[in-house]
Design an enzyme around this catalytic site. Structure first.
Site, PDB file in Angstrom:
ATOM      1  N   ARG A 110       2.021  50.601  87.158  1.00 56.78           N
ATOM      2  CA  ARG A 110       3.320  50.726  87.848  1.00 56.78           C
ATOM      3  C   ARG A 110       3.671  49.317  88.309  1.00 56.78           C
ATOM      4  O   ARG A 110       2.979  48.729  89.153  1.00 56.78           O
ATOM      5  CB  ARG A 110       3.222  51.691  89.029  1.00 56.78           C
ATOM      6  CG  ARG A 110       4.452  51.666  89.900  1.00 56.78           C
ATOM      7  CD  ARG A 110       4.543  52.830  90.851  1.00 56.78           C
ATOM      8  NE  ARG A 110       4.959  54.033  90.144  1.00 56.78           N
ATOM      9  CZ  ARG A 110       5.454  55.117  90.743  1.00 56.78           C
ATOM     10  NH1 ARG A 110       5.598  55.136  92.057  1.00 56.78           N
ATOM     11  NH2 ARG A 110       5.811  56.167  90.038  1.00 56.78           N
ATOM     12  N   HIS A 137      11.052  55.017  83.562  1.00 52.07           N
ATOM     13  CA  HIS A 137       9.996  55.884  84.103  1.00 52.07           C
ATOM     14  C   HIS A 137       9.726  56.985  83.068  1.00 52.07           C
ATOM     15  O   HIS A 137      10.024  58.158  83.287  1.00 52.07           O
ATOM     16  CB  HIS A 137      10.466  56.471  85.434  1.00 52.07           C
ATOM     17  CG  HIS A 137       9.376  57.052  86.281  1.00 52.07           C
ATOM     18  ND1 HIS A 137       8.045  57.045  85.912  1.00 52.07           N
ATOM     19  CD2 HIS A 137       9.419  57.683  87.484  1.00 52.07           C
ATOM     20  CE1 HIS A 137       7.320  57.624  86.871  1.00 52.07           C
ATOM     21  NE2 HIS A 137       8.141  58.028  87.823  1.00 52.07           N
ATOM     22  N   GLN A 140       7.812  60.388  83.812  1.00 50.16           N
ATOM     23  CA  GLN A 140       8.593  61.324  84.610  1.00 50.16           C
ATOM     24  C   GLN A 140       9.476  62.206  83.731  1.00 50.16           C
ATOM     25  O   GLN A 140       9.561  63.423  83.918  1.00 50.16           O
ATOM     26  CB  GLN A 140       9.476  60.539  85.598  1.00 50.16           C
ATOM     27  CG  GLN A 140      10.342  61.419  86.464  1.00 50.16           C
ATOM     28  CD  GLN A 140       9.520  62.231  87.455  1.00 50.16           C
ATOM     29  OE1 GLN A 140       8.718  61.675  88.190  1.00 50.16           O
ATOM     30  NE2 GLN A 140       9.703  63.548  87.477  1.00 50.16           N
ATOM     31  N   ASP A 228      18.429  61.268  91.772  1.00 55.89           N
ATOM     32  CA  ASP A 228      17.271  60.500  92.258  1.00 55.89           C
ATOM     33  C   ASP A 228      17.743  59.725  93.482  1.00 55.89           C
ATOM     34  O   ASP A 228      18.951  59.643  93.759  1.00 55.89           O
ATOM     35  CB  ASP A 228      16.777  59.550  91.139  1.00 55.89           C
ATOM     36  CG  ASP A 228      15.510  58.782  91.521  1.00 55.89           C
ATOM     37  OD1 ASP A 228      14.830  59.189  92.484  1.00 55.89           O
ATOM     38  OD2 ASP A 228      15.203  57.768  90.851  1.00 55.89           O
ATOM     39  N   CYS A 267      13.011  63.729  90.633  1.00 53.68           N
ATOM     40  CA  CYS A 267      11.646  63.237  90.400  1.00 53.68           C
ATOM     41  C   CYS A 267      10.828  63.156  91.684  1.00 53.68           C
ATOM     42  O   CYS A 267       9.605  63.122  91.625  1.00 53.68           O
ATOM     43  CB  CYS A 267      11.696  61.878  89.703  1.00 53.68           C
ATOM     44  SG  CYS A 267      12.399  60.562  90.708  1.00 53.68           S
ATOM     45  N   ARG A 295       3.946  66.709  86.116  1.00 51.02           N
ATOM     46  CA  ARG A 295       3.508  65.328  85.891  1.00 51.02           C
ATOM     47  C   ARG A 295       2.082  65.316  85.350  1.00 51.02           C
ATOM     48  O   ARG A 295       1.754  64.568  84.439  1.00 51.02           O
ATOM     49  CB  ARG A 295       3.572  64.520  87.203  1.00 51.02           C
ATOM     50  CG  ARG A 295       4.965  64.277  87.750  1.00 51.02           C
ATOM     51  CD  ARG A 295       5.797  63.413  86.836  1.00 51.02           C
ATOM     52  NE  ARG A 295       5.185  62.107  86.602  1.00 51.02           N
ATOM     53  CZ  ARG A 295       5.211  61.089  87.462  1.00 51.02           C
ATOM     54  NH1 ARG A 295       5.863  61.197  88.608  1.00 51.02           N
ATOM     55  NH2 ARG A 295       4.632  59.925  87.175  1.00 51.02           N
TER      56      ARG A 295
HETATM   57  N1  NVA Z   1      14.032  55.389  91.157  1.00 55.03           N
HETATM   58  C1  NVA Z   1      12.881  55.536  92.040  1.00 55.03           C
HETATM   59  C2  NVA Z   1      11.901  56.486  91.450  1.00 55.03           C
HETATM   60  C3  NVA Z   1      10.696  56.747  92.312  1.00 55.03           C
HETATM   61  C4  NVA Z   1       9.712  57.672  91.664  1.00 55.03           C
HETATM   62  C5  NVA Z   1      12.246  54.182  92.282  1.00 55.03           C
HETATM   63  O1  NVA Z   1      12.129  53.393  91.336  1.00 55.03           O
HETATM   64  O2  NVA Z   1      11.887  53.891  93.418  1.00 55.03           O
HETATM   65  N1   CP Z   2       8.215  60.640  90.903  1.00 53.81           N
HETATM   66  C1   CP Z   2       7.246  59.718  91.099  1.00 53.81           C
HETATM   67  O1   CP Z   2       6.953  58.900  90.209  1.00 53.81           O
HETATM   68  O2   CP Z   2       6.650  59.800  92.306  1.00 53.81           O
HETATM   69  P1   CP Z   2       5.669  58.726  92.948  1.00 53.81           P
HETATM   70  O3   CP Z   2       6.479  57.502  93.255  1.00 53.81           O
HETATM   71  O4   CP Z   2       5.161  59.407  94.197  1.00 53.81           O
HETATM   72  O5   CP Z   2       4.575  58.415  91.983  1.00 53.81           O
END
Ligand code: NVA
Ligand code: CP
Length: 311
Positions: A110, A137, A140, A228, A267, A295
């Site tokens: 990540r 992502h 997801q 989101d 998500c 997931r």
């Molecule tokens: N769009 C959000 C998704 C979190 C799972 C982010 O990147 O923070």
């Molecule tokens: N939706 C998602 O990726 O959640 P986290 O940021 O908790 O991993």
């Protein structure tokens, strides 16, 4: 040398691979009915294998689902935040990739910058999985599509409406629209539009992606409404985002414009009272908890594919 099977972005895969992953996710989920969370799947496709996970950003779902998932596949995990690693002190990502490739069998990352995951993969001799970047992502969206299909059948030919920020999660929906044959209506303010490269690629590939700044137009008759957070990790313009995106809240009135049996996805984490109301999150159309659970099933199928056990 054969190239490792990286799972970096949905657009890099082909339709049969995506279908095989979705079908495997559903089969693995069904096969676990009544089994303990720590029991290993009968085929144990990751037996003797280790997954490393590197986090540059916070995570709940991704971290726990990958960790529980690799164990259910019969493998082991090592988790580190990038700031605890020498990466956090400037060790090049290329060197980190070369070193971890000698110690583990796959790496999930990540990352703040999508390019870092691409570079890691370029220098890794083991599969690399994108666990979210500023640009996409993909894991997801595999869970989201699994969730939709469990409740409403194949996604091909159906309409998904994305409402709000044209962010990383939206990008992976754009990538999937072409390959899985669903129509994607995106409602977002012009200033927070999706990545133009993603839109251009989708258009070239004949995807049915429609853009509007009107959430009502996007949602009308849709089979699935998705949103989101308005402020993703790394975004700095918090107040401007909240103000600009306010008309894009998914509430019951907006959901009422979708198809009668439309479902709602998010998500998570959700910001109740911002992008979605409590009534929608907790309402009868919401599938968010199944989506979060999926997931683990979707990522187990992704890992099985990375390990060459699928497709
Ligand atoms: N769009 C959000 C998704 C979190 C799972 C982010 O990147 O923070
Ligand atoms: N939706 C998602 O990726 O959640 P986290 O940021 O908790 O991993």
């Amino acid at each position: 040398m054969t190239q490792p099977r990286h799972f970096l972005d949905i657009w890099r895969l082909d339709a049969p691979t995506l279908r095989a992953i979705l079908d495997d996710a559903k089969a693995r989920k069904a096969a676990r009915a009544g089994r303990g969370q720590a029991e290993v799947d009968a085929d144990a496709p990751a037996k003797g294998k280790t997954l490393a996970m590197i986090f540059q950003k916070n995570s709940t779902r991704t971290r726990f689902s990958f960790d529980a998932g690799i164990r259910q596949l019969g493998g082991a995990s090592i988790i580190a935040t990038a700031s605890d690693m020498q990466l956090g002190r400037g060790e090049p990502i290329e060197d980190t990739a070369r070193v971890l490739s000698r110690m583990v069998d796959a790496v999930m990352i990540r990352a703040n910058h999508h390019e870092d995951v691409e570079r890691f993969a370029q220098y890794s001799s083991v599969p690399v999985i994108n666990g979210l970047t500023d640009k996409s992502h993909p894991c997801q969206i595999m869970a989201d599509l699994q969730t939709f299909e469990e409740h409403r059948g194949l996604v091909a030919g159906r309409t998904i409406a994305w409402v709000g920020d044209g962010n990383n999660v939206c990008a992976s929906f754009i990538h999937a629209a072409t390959l899985l044959g669903f129509k994607l209506n995106i409602a977002c303010p012009a200033v927070y539009h999706p990545d133009l490269v993603d839109l251009a690629r989708a258009a070239e590939q004949g995807a049915k992606v429609e853009m509007t700044d009107d959430p009502r137009a996007a949602v009308e008759g849709a089979d699935c409404v998705v949103t989101d957070t308005w402020v993703s990790m790394g975004d700095v313009d918090h107040d401007e985002r909240l103000a600009t995106l306010e008309p894009y809240q998914v509430d019951e009135a907006l959901m009422a414009l979708a198809a009668k049996d439309a479902v709602f996805l998010h998500c998570l984490p959700a910001h109740r009272g911002e992008e979605v109301t409590d009534a929608v999150m907790d309402g009868p159309q919401s599938l968010v908890w199944d989506e979060a659970e999926n997931r683990i099933h979707a990522q187990k199928a992704i890992m099985a594919w990375c390990f060459g056990r699928l497709g």
